[in-house]
Scaffold this motif. Structure first.
Motif, mmCIF file in Angstrom:
data_model
loop_
_atom_site.group_PDB
_atom_site.id
_atom_site.type_symbol
_atom_site.label_atom_id
_atom_site.label_comp_id
_atom_site.label_asym_id
_atom_site.label_seq_id
_atom_site.Cartn_x
_atom_site.Cartn_y
_atom_site.Cartn_z
ATOM 1 N N ALA A 36 0.826 -1.207 0.000
ATOM 2 C CA ALA A 36 0.000 0.000 0.000
ATOM 3 C C ALA A 36 0.862 1.260 0.000
ATOM 4 O O ALA A 36 0.575 2.220 -0.733
ATOM 5 N N ARG A 136 -2.779 -0.369 9.696
ATOM 6 C CA ARG A 136 -3.353 0.860 10.256
ATOM 7 C C ARG A 136 -2.337 2.001 10.191
ATOM 8 O O ARG A 136 -2.666 3.125 9.796
ATOM 9 N N TYR A 139 -1.736 3.209 6.687
ATOM 10 C CA TYR A 139 -2.860 4.070 6.288
ATOM 11 C C TYR A 139 -2.655 5.480 6.833
ATOM 12 O O TYR A 139 -2.828 6.478 6.102
ATOM 13 N N GLU A 140 -2.297 5.602 8.106
ATOM 14 C CA GLU A 140 -2.081 6.925 8.700
ATOM 15 C C GLU A 140 -0.942 7.666 8.002
ATOM 16 O O GLU A 140 -1.019 8.885 7.775
ATOM 17 N N ARG A 143 -2.093 8.961 4.599
ATOM 18 C CA ARG A 143 -2.907 10.165 4.773
ATOM 19 C C ARG A 143 -2.029 11.363 5.138
ATOM 20 O O ARG A 143 -2.250 12.482 4.652
ATOM 21 N N LEU A 149 -5.438 7.336 -2.008
ATOM 22 C CA LEU A 149 -5.636 5.952 -1.591
ATOM 23 C C LEU A 149 -6.339 5.226 -2.726
ATOM 24 O O LEU A 149 -7.548 5.355 -2.912
ATOM 25 N N ALA A 154 -6.111 0.218 -0.892
ATOM 26 C CA ALA A 154 -7.164 -0.067 0.084
ATOM 27 C C ALA A 154 -7.308 -1.568 0.293
ATOM 28 O O ALA A 154 -7.505 -2.034 1.423
ATOM 29 N N LEU A 157 -4.429 -2.778 2.447
ATOM 30 C CA LEU A 157 -4.581 -2.358 3.839
ATOM 31 C C LEU A 157 -5.688 -3.143 4.544
ATOM 32 O O LEU A 157 -5.560 -3.499 5.720
ATOM 33 N N LEU A 180 -12.313 2.026 10.090
ATOM 34 C CA LEU A 180 -11.246 2.067 9.088
ATOM 35 C C LEU A 180 -11.564 1.131 7.929
ATOM 36 O O LEU A 180 -11.445 1.506 6.756
ATOM 37 N N CYS A 181 -11.968 -0.090 8.253
ATOM 38 C CA CYS A 181 -12.220 -1.065 7.194
ATOM 39 C C CYS A 181 -13.425 -0.683 6.349
ATOM 40 O O CYS A 181 -13.462 -0.959 5.146
ATOM 41 N N LEU A 184 -12.004 1.609 3.895
ATOM 42 C CA LEU A 184 -11.207 0.891 2.891
ATOM 43 C C LEU A 184 -12.095 0.183 1.873
ATOM 44 O O LEU A 184 -11.784 0.143 0.676
#
Length: 325
Positions: A36, A136, A139-140, A143, A149, A154, A157, A180-181, A184
């Protein structure tokens, strides 16, 4: 407290050719985070490369069937890199041959991890033990970088988070995990296809190895400790490979009354690998007795001893841990 990503964002903004690494015997969380982040960095004009320091397990070949992104780590092949990001581990003993290269490398580096056990690998440390997965944290970071993304990212992740929460059945799956999911999935993740590929596409050889592990299931401490083991000869007998042991820990853990589960795996180069799972006891501290570590409820270690000797030593220590609760 949320992590401050600005130092790593600054590092990645100032460098063009990051090397993205994870631990040996890479799993869906580590590789999902790698892939990712690779996608996101490429989208903002960087030239990342993804490498692994041990074999890609057959069950993960679907992630990159033609191996156009995931590369086997060879020191001579990565002299063009200008920084390193290590995902899903922060310990030297989880880096294999890559660790030797990293010790000698002058490249700036950062660790992005969620495990309690950490060494000083040099450089930045972005560690959050409350995160349910390295996915996680990736992902942060994506961002924080302001990167797009994509649907592919996605999907990677979602795989990372779903697998490190036991497909949302472990205590580390929280309301924030599902939020979060959900995001995604909205971005393009496909949970159905991922689950089928990860859990419903096992080889016959893998099932045969599982049968061996089930046959050897045993308990100690009045049924509070469950364990099984795999010997080197079992691979040839069943036609399986070492990677087929990945989920065996779930079986002793599923025995009624078991509070602490163990799997002992004889290693080709000598010694014994041990996987630890617990419902309450801190097995990371238990694993650290032999130079291992990980999470409170899920850890691993390697003993430089034969299978039978390692089994009895670790079982005795596990019994002592439960007796002291």
């Amino acid at each position: 407290m949320p992590l401050d990503w600005s130092p790593l964002v600054d590092l990645l903004r100032r460098h063009e050719r990051p090397l993205l690494m994870t631990h040996v015997r890479p799993d869906a969380d580590g590789m999902g985070a790698q892939l990712a982040l690779h996608d996101a960095l490429a989208a903002i004009g960087k030239y990342p490369r993804v490498a692994i320091a041990s074999k890609l397990l057959p069950r993960y070949e679907f992630l990159d069937p033609k191996r156009t992104v995931i590369e086997d780590f060879k020191p001579a092949a990565f002299t063009d890199r200008d920084c390193v990001v290590i995902l899903d581990t922060g310990t030297w003993n989880q880096l294999g041959d890559f660790g030797d290269w990293l010790r000698k490398s002058p490249l700036p580096r950062a660790v992005v991890d969620h495990h309690r056990t950490q060494d000083d690998l040099g450089g930045l440390q972005l560690v959050d033990t409350t995160a349910e997965a390295a996915g996680r944290l990736a992902y942060e970071l994506i961002r924080a970088l302001g990167a797009p993304l994509s649907a592919a990212a996605a999907n990677h992740l979602f795989m990372a988070v779903a697998t490190d929460t036991g497909w949302f059945r472990h205590p580390n799956a929280t309301a924030q995990t599902f939020a979060l999911c959900g995001e995604l999935v909205a971005a393009g993740a496909n949970p159905t296809a991922l689950y089928e590929q990860l859990y419903e596409a096992a080889s016959l050889a893998r099932f045969k190895l599982t049968a061996v592990a089930l046959e050897r299931l045993g308990v100690r401490a009045n049924g509070k400790i469950g364990f099984t083991e795999i010997a080197l000869a079992d691979y040839e007998k069943t036609g399986s490979v070492p990677g087929d042991t990945e989920d065996l820990i779930n079986y002793p853990r599923s025995v009624e009354g078991v509070e602490l589960a163990l799997v002992f795996i004889e290693q080709p180069g000598g010694g014994t690998k041990v996987s630890f799972r617990s419902r309450a006891a801190d097995v990371s501290k238990l694993a650290e007795k032999w130079g291992g570590g990980g999470h409170k409820l899920a850890s691993g270690a390697r003993l430089g001893k034969p299978l039978a000797e390692a089994r009895e030593e670790v079982l005795a220590a596990a019994e002592a841990v439960l007796a002291g609760q």
